[in-house]
Design a protein around this motif. Structure first.
Motif, mmCIF file in Angstrom:
data_model
loop_
_atom_site.group_PDB
_atom_site.id
_atom_site.type_symbol
_atom_site.label_atom_id
_atom_site.label_comp_id
_atom_site.label_asym_id
_atom_site.label_seq_id
_atom_site.Cartn_x
_atom_site.Cartn_y
_atom_site.Cartn_z
ATOM 1 N N VAL A 234 0.831 -1.195 0.000
ATOM 2 C CA VAL A 234 0.000 0.000 0.000
ATOM 3 C C VAL A 234 0.869 1.249 0.000
ATOM 4 C CG1 VAL A 234 -0.275 -0.221 2.536
ATOM 5 C CG2 VAL A 234 -1.860 1.246 1.241
ATOM 6 N N PHE A 235 0.479 2.219 -0.838
ATOM 7 C CA PHE A 235 1.112 3.544 -0.846
ATOM 8 C C PHE A 235 0.027 4.565 -0.530
ATOM 9 C CE2 PHE A 235 1.791 7.608 -2.948
ATOM 10 C CZ PHE A 235 2.985 7.991 -2.355
ATOM 11 N N ALA A 236 0.363 5.533 0.308
ATOM 12 C CA ALA A 236 -0.611 6.587 0.618
ATOM 13 C C ALA A 236 0.076 7.931 0.750
ATOM 14 C CB ALA A 236 -1.357 6.261 1.910
ATOM 15 N N TYR A 237 -0.578 8.970 0.265
ATOM 16 C CA TYR A 237 -0.297 10.333 0.707
ATOM 17 C C TYR A 237 -1.628 10.785 1.292
ATOM 18 C CZ TYR A 237 2.706 14.214 1.460
ATOM 19 O OH TYR A 237 3.511 15.126 2.080
ATOM 20 N N PRO A 238 -1.787 10.595 2.626
ATOM 21 C CA PRO A 238 -3.120 10.698 3.225
ATOM 22 C C PRO A 238 -3.539 12.149 3.460
ATOM 23 C CG PRO A 238 -1.495 10.256 4.926
ATOM 24 C CD PRO A 238 -0.745 10.264 3.609
ATOM 25 N N ALA A 239 -4.765 12.310 3.928
ATOM 26 C CA ALA A 239 -5.198 13.600 4.467
ATOM 27 C C ALA A 239 -4.285 13.928 5.634
ATOM 28 C CB ALA A 239 -6.644 13.488 4.951
ATOM 29 N N LEU A 240 -3.907 15.196 5.755
ATOM 30 C CA LEU A 240 -3.106 15.618 6.905
ATOM 31 C C LEU A 240 -3.951 16.584 7.732
ATOM 32 C CD1 LEU A 240 0.266 16.342 5.041
ATOM 33 C CD2 LEU A 240 -0.433 14.233 6.201
ATOM 34 N N GLN A 241 -3.607 16.723 9.013
ATOM 35 C CA GLN A 241 -4.362 17.689 9.824
ATOM 36 C C GLN A 241 -4.170 19.099 9.252
ATOM 37 O OE1 GLN A 241 -4.572 16.808 14.101
ATOM 38 N NE2 GLN A 241 -3.118 15.165 13.715
ATOM 39 N N SER A 242 -2.973 19.368 8.733
ATOM 40 C CA SER A 242 -2.707 20.693 8.166
ATOM 41 C C SER A 242 -3.169 20.816 6.711
ATOM 42 C CB SER A 242 -1.208 20.988 8.236
ATOM 43 O OG SER A 242 -0.516 20.056 7.418
ATOM 44 N N ALA A 243 -3.523 19.701 6.083
ATOM 45 C CA ALA A 243 -3.926 19.698 4.663
ATOM 46 C C ALA A 243 -4.941 18.574 4.472
ATOM 47 C CB ALA A 243 -2.709 19.491 3.756
ATOM 48 N N PRO A 244 -6.221 18.855 4.773
ATOM 49 C CA PRO A 244 -7.235 17.788 4.764
ATOM 50 C C PRO A 244 -7.394 17.086 3.419
ATOM 51 C CG PRO A 244 -8.069 19.760 5.862
ATOM 52 C CD PRO A 244 -6.759 20.147 5.247
ATOM 53 N N ASN A 245 -6.956 17.711 2.325
ATOM 54 C CA ASN A 245 -7.022 17.033 1.021
ATOM 55 C C ASN A 245 -5.690 16.422 0.615
ATOM 56 O OD1 ASN A 245 -9.783 17.554 0.588
ATOM 57 N ND2 ASN A 245 -9.272 19.664 -0.002
ATOM 58 N N GLY A 246 -4.742 16.372 1.550
ATOM 59 C CA GLY A 246 -3.455 15.763 1.235
ATOM 60 C C GLY A 246 -2.634 16.636 0.310
ATOM 61 N N LYS A 247 -1.782 16.003 -0.484
ATOM 62 C CA LYS A 247 -0.855 16.754 -1.337
ATOM 63 C C LYS A 247 -1.086 16.504 -2.826
ATOM 64 C CE LYS A 247 3.989 17.483 -2.391
ATOM 65 N NZ LYS A 247 5.384 17.046 -2.253
ATOM 66 N N LEU A 248 -1.491 15.299 -3.158
ATOM 67 C CA LEU A 248 -1.467 14.898 -4.567
ATOM 68 C C LEU A 248 -2.750 15.311 -5.292
ATOM 69 C CD1 LEU A 248 0.318 11.490 -4.019
ATOM 70 C CD2 LEU A 248 1.295 13.717 -4.635
ATOM 71 N N ARG A 249 -2.637 15.523 -6.598
ATOM 72 C CA ARG A 249 -3.726 16.083 -7.384
ATOM 73 C C ARG A 249 -4.530 14.996 -8.094
ATOM 74 N NH1 ARG A 249 0.891 19.770 -6.844
ATOM 75 N NH2 ARG A 249 1.567 17.621 -6.646
ATOM 76 N N LEU A 250 -5.865 15.199 -8.102
ATOM 77 C CA LEU A 250 -6.782 14.194 -8.641
ATOM 78 C C LEU A 250 -6.555 13.944 -10.135
ATOM 79 C CD1 LEU A 250 -9.284 12.365 -8.072
ATOM 80 C CD2 LEU A 250 -10.707 14.325 -8.745
ATOM 81 N N GLN A 251 -6.493 15.021 -10.936
ATOM 82 C CA GLN A 251 -6.451 14.837 -12.398
ATOM 83 C C GLN A 251 -5.127 14.262 -12.882
ATOM 84 O OE1 GLN A 251 -9.279 15.596 -14.464
ATOM 85 N NE2 GLN A 251 -10.077 15.625 -12.384
ATOM 86 N N PHE A 252 -4.026 14.731 -12.259
ATOM 87 C CA PHE A 252 -2.692 14.441 -12.800
ATOM 88 C C PHE A 252 -2.012 13.265 -12.121
ATOM 89 C CE2 PHE A 252 -3.508 19.078 -12.809
ATOM 90 C CZ PHE A 252 -3.678 19.245 -14.176
ATOM 91 N N GLU A 253 -2.417 12.975 -10.881
ATOM 92 C CA GLU A 253 -1.715 11.947 -10.116
ATOM 93 C C GLU A 253 -2.662 10.845 -9.628
ATOM 94 O OE1 GLU A 253 -0.246 15.118 -7.699
ATOM 95 O OE2 GLU A 253 1.848 14.766 -8.241
ATOM 96 N N ALA A 254 -3.697 11.231 -8.861
ATOM 97 C CA ALA A 254 -4.519 10.209 -8.190
ATOM 98 C C ALA A 254 -5.328 9.361 -9.164
ATOM 99 C CB ALA A 254 -5.438 10.883 -7.172
ATOM 100 N N ASN A 255 -6.041 10.008 -10.087
ATOM 101 C CA ASN A 255 -6.858 9.217 -11.013
ATOM 102 C C ASN A 255 -6.005 8.256 -11.855
ATOM 103 O OD1 ASN A 255 -9.520 9.954 -10.442
ATOM 104 N ND2 ASN A 255 -9.530 11.669 -11.873
ATOM 105 N N PRO A 256 -4.945 8.765 -12.514
ATOM 106 C CA PRO A 256 -4.159 7.827 -13.342
ATOM 107 C C PRO A 256 -3.546 6.679 -12.533
ATOM 108 C CG PRO A 256 -3.606 10.106 -13.915
ATOM 109 C CD PRO A 256 -4.497 10.169 -12.705
ATOM 110 N N ILE A 257 -3.046 6.991 -11.331
ATOM 111 C CA ILE A 257 -2.406 5.935 -10.533
ATOM 112 C C ILE A 257 -3.447 4.934 -10.025
ATOM 113 C CG2 ILE A 257 -1.179 5.530 -8.340
ATOM 114 C CD1 ILE A 257 0.607 6.467 -10.758
#
Ligand code: AHM
Ligand code: MG
Length: 305
Positions: A234-257
């Motif tokens: 498992v790989f995760a860049y999770p929600a953070l308390q300081s960044a509830p949406n995490g770091k990675l982008r839906l269109q360019f990173e999350a969806n393709p991966i």
């Protein structure tokens, strides 16, 4: 575009393969450009991150070439504010150089590509192909389509020719895995963000996982995800308390991966739902990302519920 009819005789499959032909041909050029471009470009990207000179090189090279592919209608990049209309047909979204903060330490980097049959920003359900190049000790390209997931080795077989520092040369592609499936017994994990910044439910999950699997975190999503694809885990860049949406982008990173992992028999989640079901609401929107072996993603969703 539908699968069996399109403008002219080209099917969706043909266009997806043309996109990856361009990406494969560019990979050795991008690789050769890296040593001289390990410095900041002096600008920030639309997500507010420092852009390196190598990011600019990869972005411009791929933008020019992908926009010129027949039946590609839209182009967008993590490094560009808005979507470019470049014709009619499929939409291509890229992260030209994923993990470019690794330039300084000389660790892995990648290029991520999503091909959508919809206008951007699009749902992951509109993906018709996705994949990535991994600039590791070996340059590899993983391509996922409705037919499955393959891995190729991409080699520059002749030296760059005349007409520009990185131009020319012949590129050879060899398929080394025709149909990748995640291994049944997962062995590796990698989680981004600082532990004190993790929400407590994610931290509890992480404590369980770290007692079962081996840590592999290299700071480039493509490199870390490729370990999960190879060994299971498992790989995760999770929600953070300081960044509830995490770091990675839906269109360019999350969806393709997520598409790659799902086509290989794995799963992807934003913590609540399949990543491919996340509603797109902005080109550069971020999303908590968790991908890997289905069982581990199910447990993650239970832990965060
Ligand atoms: P980038 O696309 O600007 O390089 O940022 C994304 C990268 C991912 O490759 C990686 O998983 C993550 O950022 C690493 O972040 P961190 O340095 O916080 O561990
Ligand atoms: Mg990235």
């Amino acid at each position: 575009m539908s699968d069996d009819d399109s403008a002219g005789d080209r099917t969706v499959r043909d266009v997806v393969e043309s996109v990856f032909d361009v990406v494969a041909a560019a990979a050795p050029e991008i690789r050769r450009a890296l040593p001289g471009r390990r410095v900041e470009s002096g600008t920030d990207n639309p997500s507010g991150e420092t852009v390196m000179a190598a990011d600019v090189y990869a972005d411009e090279l791929l933008a020019d070439r992908l926009a010129a592919v027949d039946d590609v209608g839209e182009f967008a990049s993590e490094e560009r504010e808005s979507v470019a209309d470049v014709g009619t047909g499929l939409a291509v979204a890229i992260d030209p150089l994923d993990g470019s903060s690794n330039l300084q330490s000389n660790n892995a980097m990648g290029t991520v590509v999503g091909v959508y049959d919809a206008s951007l920003p699009a749902s992951g359900r509109d993906l018709v192909g996705a994949g990535y190049v991994l600039y590791g000790p070996i340059t590899t390209m993983v391509v996922a389509t409705a037919d499955g997931v393959r891995e190729e080795v991409v080699e520059a077989t002749t030296a760059p020719g005349e007409g520009g520092e990185n131009a020319g040369g012949t590129v050879t592609r060899s398929v080394v895995e025709e149909s990748i499936e995640l291994p049944a017994d997962p062995t590796v994990y990698g989680f981004g963000g600082r532990v004190p910044d993790w929400p407590p439910d994610f931290e509890s999950y992480a404590r369980e996982i770290e007692s079962e699997l081996k840590l592999r975190y290299g700071g480039a999503m493509v490199g870390d995800v490729n370990q999960v694809l190879t060994y299971g885990g498992v790989f995760a860049y999770p929600a953070l308390q300081s960044a509830p949406n995490g770091k990675l982008r839906l269109q360019f990173e999350a969806n393709p991966i997520a598409y790659v992992l799902e086509q290989a028999g794995g799963a992807g989640s934003d913590g609540e739902r399949d990543l491919l079901d996340v509603e797109p609401d902005g080109l550069h929107q971020r999303v908590p990302l968790h991908v890997g072996s289905e069982r581990l993603i199910d447990r993650l969703e239970d832990a965060l519920a």
